[in-house]
Design an enzyme around this catalytic site. Structure first.
Site, mmCIF file in Angstrom:
data_model
loop_
_atom_site.group_PDB
_atom_site.id
_atom_site.type_symbol
_atom_site.label_atom_id
_atom_site.label_comp_id
_atom_site.label_asym_id
_atom_site.label_seq_id
_atom_site.Cartn_x
_atom_site.Cartn_y
_atom_site.Cartn_z
ATOM 1 N N LYS A 79 -35.284 -46.118 9.582
ATOM 2 C CA LYS A 79 -35.060 -46.345 11.009
ATOM 3 C C LYS A 79 -33.717 -47.054 11.152
ATOM 4 C CE LYS A 79 -37.334 -48.522 15.050
ATOM 5 N NZ LYS A 79 -38.531 -49.284 15.499
ATOM 6 N N SER A 154 -41.123 -47.319 19.440
ATOM 7 C CA SER A 154 -39.698 -47.072 19.363
ATOM 8 C C SER A 154 -39.267 -46.284 18.121
ATOM 9 C CB SER A 154 -38.942 -48.411 19.374
ATOM 10 O OG SER A 154 -39.248 -49.186 18.228
ATOM 11 N N SER A 178 -44.722 -50.000 17.711
ATOM 12 C CA SER A 178 -43.694 -48.988 17.449
ATOM 13 C C SER A 178 -43.838 -48.175 16.165
ATOM 14 C CB SER A 178 -42.313 -49.628 17.456
ATOM 15 O OG SER A 178 -41.902 -49.800 18.777
HETATM 16 N N1 GLN Z 1 -43.269 -50.490 23.233
HETATM 17 C C1 GLN Z 1 -43.184 -51.907 22.981
HETATM 18 C C2 GLN Z 1 -41.939 -52.435 23.640
HETATM 19 O O1 GLN Z 1 -41.348 -51.729 24.344
HETATM 20 C C3 GLN Z 1 -43.190 -52.180 21.506
HETATM 21 C C4 GLN Z 1 -41.920 -51.830 20.840
HETATM 22 C C5 GLN Z 1 -41.928 -52.133 19.384
HETATM 23 O O2 GLN Z 1 -42.990 -52.253 18.762
HETATM 24 N N2 GLN Z 1 -40.743 -52.290 18.838
HETATM 25 O O3 GLN Z 1 -41.553 -53.545 23.474
#
Ligand code: GLN
Length: 487
Positions: A79, A154, A178
């Protein structure tokens, strides 16, 4: 090498050791798949072709000399939140579009040390803020099951790449879901380890008390293999925990019979799509047939996870992202009039809308006069949620429930409504607030779209959670399904 790309990471590692094919052959073949699908899926931000081929050649020499590690020659992707020495690390943001990290994140160094070959950096929501991989400066990632739909986020680039078999495994991070949410939406396996199990050194910080690195793979066995190599104590991360890393691969066959499974009552709420629920309940039946004992448990404070998270995470991000000031890292605006103009235009032009929204919320909840009402209150409720989990693990070994309320949704469907977007993580955020390990595995389909089952365990129970996932995957084949056109 026909059919090689649908081989699991475990099979590919074994094939390399048995010298059935070379790492160079494998890397070339996966690079060709990445290239062929980039225009449709947009799963990658950078492809590191030359470096990968050089590393693959070195891996082949090591394999020939008998000096191979567990992952020697195995292609993986990172990532684009993990710093990679000499390779651009963007975090999905214009702010870091030109940033080349001077060092490798510990996760990157460890996997390199185990012999894995990096093929590229995957697309993601900007600074990992999002649930759909639409906030990336590099454009949205598309779901290989249907390119009109989001892959989740994400870590959507890593998830789409693994689901489409562009890469057998990829790293990812999970601050509020995410890893697990994109795993569910793409029909693959994802594990978020215990907070402190995997080093955060060189992993660009979003919300430091919640961020944790993990993996996305086709199967739990593959996840065990990658996680074993990337976990462990790191003196460079003050929250890294100094306990030995169990052999997650060896622990996979741990018998399931007698496993006490708690069904999270709060997860079977009215927000859960009825078809999604059906698939999850069918999976729970499989566990029962395998000898697990199912009981319902209630975690009464868990429904407060989303509001707590959207105070704590923005607060921490507003502090972490203060370092991007146009002076030290990344983007700098043209012709600043003075220092204030340099700061405000560099940040104003370098960050996207969602990141700005989080920074503003975070600054607000931390400001004098609101700190007690919001931030302190959220921290107190976080402790109540922790206590709920601790109580539950007094009577059950693991907790199970859905990973997400619905299967993948359309690109653009939720971008104008942040709250609806935030509610995607309603079932995943609890594990982050409490620092617990949690896995999502594919457990069926709703109208051709994958659905995930979530398994949450007590701190440092990765081996248990992975073996429970593996037991399911031994008797089902959801995890072997490849999106049409990618088989
Ligand atoms: N969707 C969540 C956010 O927008 C979690 C994102 C993540 O786990 N990095 O913060």
């Amino acid at each position: 090498m026909s059919g090689w790309h649908t081989g699991t990471l475990t099979e590919l590692a074994a094939g390399l050791r048995a010298r059935k094919f070379s790492s160079v052959e494998l890397v070339r073949a996966f690079l060709a798949r990445i290239d062929a699908n980039q225009a449709t899926l947009n799963a990658f931000i950078s492809v590191t072709r030359e470096q990968a081929l050089a590393e693959a050649a070195a891996a082949d020499r090591a394999l020939a000399a008998g000096g191979a590690g567990a992952l020697t020659g195995v292609p993986i992707a990172h990532k684009d939140i993990f710093c990679t020495q000499g390779v651009r690390t963007t975090c999905g943001s214009r702010m870091l579009d030109n940033f080349v990290a001077p060092y490798d994140a510990t996760v990157v160094a460890k996997l390199k040390g185990a012999g894995a070959v990096m093929l590229g950096k995957t697309n993601m929501d900007e600074f990992a803020m999002g649930s759909s991989s639409e906030t990336s400066f590099y454009g949205p990632v598309r779901n290989p099951w249907n390119p009109q739909l989001v892959p989740g986020g994400s870590s959507g680039g890593s998830a789409a790449a693994v689901a489409a078999r562009l890469i057998p495994g990829a790293t990812a991070t999970d601050t509020g879901g995410s890893i697990r949410q994109p795993a569910a939406l793409c029909g693959i396996t994802g594990i978020k380890p215990t907070y402190g199990r995997v080093s955060r050194y060189g992993m660009i910080a979003f919300a430091s008390s919640l961020d944790q690195g993990g993996v996305l793979t086709a199967s739990a066995a593959d996840a065990a293999l990658l996680l074993r190599e990337m976990a462990g104590f790191d003196a460079n991360d003050s929250t890294s925990v100094d306990t030995p890393v169990p052999d997650y691969v060896a622990a996979l066959e741990e018998p399931l019979a007698g496993l006490k499974v708690g069904l999270l009552r709060e997860f079977f709420d009215k927000g859960l799509d009825a078809h999604n629920e059906q698939r999850v309940r069918e999976a729970l039946k499989v566990y029962e047939q395998l000898g697990a004992r199912l009981t319902e448990v209630s975690l009464p404070n868990l429904p407060l996870s989303v509001p707590v998270y959207y105070v704590v995470a923005p607060a921490e991000c507003s502090s972490n992202l203060a370092r991007f000031d146009g002076v030290r890292f990344g983007y700098r605006c043209e012709n600043p009039r003075d220092l204030t103009d340099l700061y405000s235009r560099s940040r104003g032009e370098g960050f996207g809308t969602e990141v700005k929204r989080r920074i503003m919320t975070g600054t607000y909840v931390l400001s004098a006069g609101y700190y007690d009402a919001y931030y302190l209150k959220a921290q107190r409720v976080r402790q109540l949620i922790n206590a709920d989990f601790t109580r539950a693990f007094g009577s059950v070994d693991v907790l199970m429930g859905p990973t997400t309320p619905t299967p993948a949704f359309a690109i653009g469907a939720k971008t104008s409504d942040p709250i609806t977007m935030y509610l995607n993580d309603i079932y995943t955020i609890g594990a982050n607030l409490a620092g617990l390990p949690a896995v999502s595995i594919p457990c069926g389909f709703v109208q051709g779209l994958p659905v995930g089952l979530q398994i949450v365990g007590p701190h440092f129970s990765e081996a248990r959670v992975l073996s429970a996932a593996h037991a399911f995957q031994r008797v089902t084949d959801w995890h072997t399904r490849v999106p049409p056109g990618y088989a």
